[in-house]
Design an enzyme around this catalytic site. Sequence first.
Site, PDB file in Angstrom:
ATOM      1  N   PRO A  47       0.802  -1.230   0.000  1.00 21.73           N
ATOM      2  CA  PRO A  47       0.000   0.000   0.000  1.00 21.73           C
ATOM      3  C   PRO A  47       0.834   1.280   0.000  1.00 21.73           C
ATOM      4  CG  PRO A  47      -1.011  -1.615   1.441  1.00 21.73           C
ATOM      5  CD  PRO A  47       0.295  -2.204   0.996  1.00 21.73           C
ATOM      6  N   LEU A  87      13.790  -8.710 -18.533  1.00 25.38           N
ATOM      7  CA  LEU A  87      12.751  -9.675 -18.883  1.00 25.38           C
ATOM      8  C   LEU A  87      11.366  -9.110 -18.609  1.00 25.38           C
ATOM      9  CD1 LEU A  87      12.187 -12.673 -19.745  1.00 25.38           C
ATOM     10  CD2 LEU A  87      12.033 -13.163 -17.306  1.00 25.38           C
ATOM     11  N   GLU A  88      11.174  -8.540 -17.424  1.00 27.30           N
ATOM     12  CA  GLU A  88       9.851  -8.050 -17.059  1.00 27.30           C
ATOM     13  C   GLU A  88       9.367  -6.973 -18.026  1.00 27.30           C
ATOM     14  OE1 GLU A  88       7.443  -5.871 -13.391  1.00 27.30           O
ATOM     15  OE2 GLU A  88       9.614  -6.140 -13.263  1.00 27.30           O
ATOM     16  N   GLN A 125     -10.182  10.710 -45.829  1.00 31.19           N
ATOM     17  CA  GLN A 125      -8.770  10.997 -45.552  1.00 31.19           C
ATOM     18  C   GLN A 125      -8.486  11.107 -44.058  1.00 31.19           C
ATOM     19  OE1 GLN A 125      -6.746  14.924 -46.373  1.00 31.19           O
ATOM     20  NE2 GLN A 125      -5.831  13.722 -48.035  1.00 31.19           N
TER      21      GLN A 125
END
Length: 367
Positions: free
Chosen positions: A116, A227-228, A265
Amino acid sequence: MRLTPEQNEFAASVAELCRREGGAREAHDDVLYRKMAALGWIGAGLPAEFGGADGGMVDICVFLEQTARGMAPIGGFTTSIIVAEAYRRFGSPEQKKLVIGGVAEGEVASIAMSEPEAGSDVGALTCRAERRDGGWVINGQKTWCSNAHIANTILLVARTSSEGGKHDGLTMFHVPADSAGLTVKGIETLGGSDVNDLYFTDCVLPADAVVGKVGEGWRQLMAGLNLERLILAAGMLGTAQRAFDDTLAYVRERRQFGKPIGTFQAIRHRLADLATEIECCRLLVYRVAELVDEDPERLLPREASMAKLKVTETAKKVALEGMQMMGGYGHAMEFDMQRHVRSTLVSTVYGGTSEIQRDIIGKTYGL
């Protein structure tokens, strides 16, 4: 970036399975996940000695991009592969066999870092692990723990000492998800309840629950950031492409003023810009993945943060633009665009916010 023939075949196979069995609204389908594990896909980037295929980061990115684009309900993969890598680097032989082998077979793993009062500032965490009777006793709360409710294993980062700086005295622990003293409670979010609060109340762990070395948790966490961040980027690359695909299909069919709206467009140019941005993201993700494969032990804080920042922000833009171009249908629950918006919005928050990624990149330039 050029994939090998084998990697192209892998991508095509994953895409085909996702076409047949993907698109589900739930976050994690255990049956489909274990089917992919039996095919060897979940362990594509894991060591062969533990049931993997000895592939690299490029293989993981291929799998993530295709499963995200195909909306495969395998939400447990991202945290599982991150945890497996931590055990590969720092786990004991027994821990590696148990956790990496389990992930390769289709088990889910989760990681518990945030609290928290400790989100971006992970070093401020206060969940404590105290030595007692030859083992460890855990007390405290963790929050925003993805997939903890379906996990077999939880990799916990807890404070074992208050001496030194705030990044000292952190330790990783192996926690079986059914441990006494651990309570998992889902958090309701815009994306469902795939994240959780974890409450540890006199949760007893054996002495050998330590993953790596006591007091080295921060250094060990830093070793896994390549890696993360790449995993999160690769997954959002697939989501961005799917949001683009869905938008393109819509503007080709939706007619106003007597012709498809994609021929105007204003719409055509917006899609051209989005397609270009997605391709830039793809080149960046796979280039950084190649750098990781060249030297898996090398830290790439600048490049990995660039990939996470660029891809998640682009995916968010693609989804929001897609919703705008689809009008009311983009907001309707029966279409997937609202799901793309929800998942891309939060992608710029978890795994290190865009602000944190920019700060890291800036620091690599001495700023």
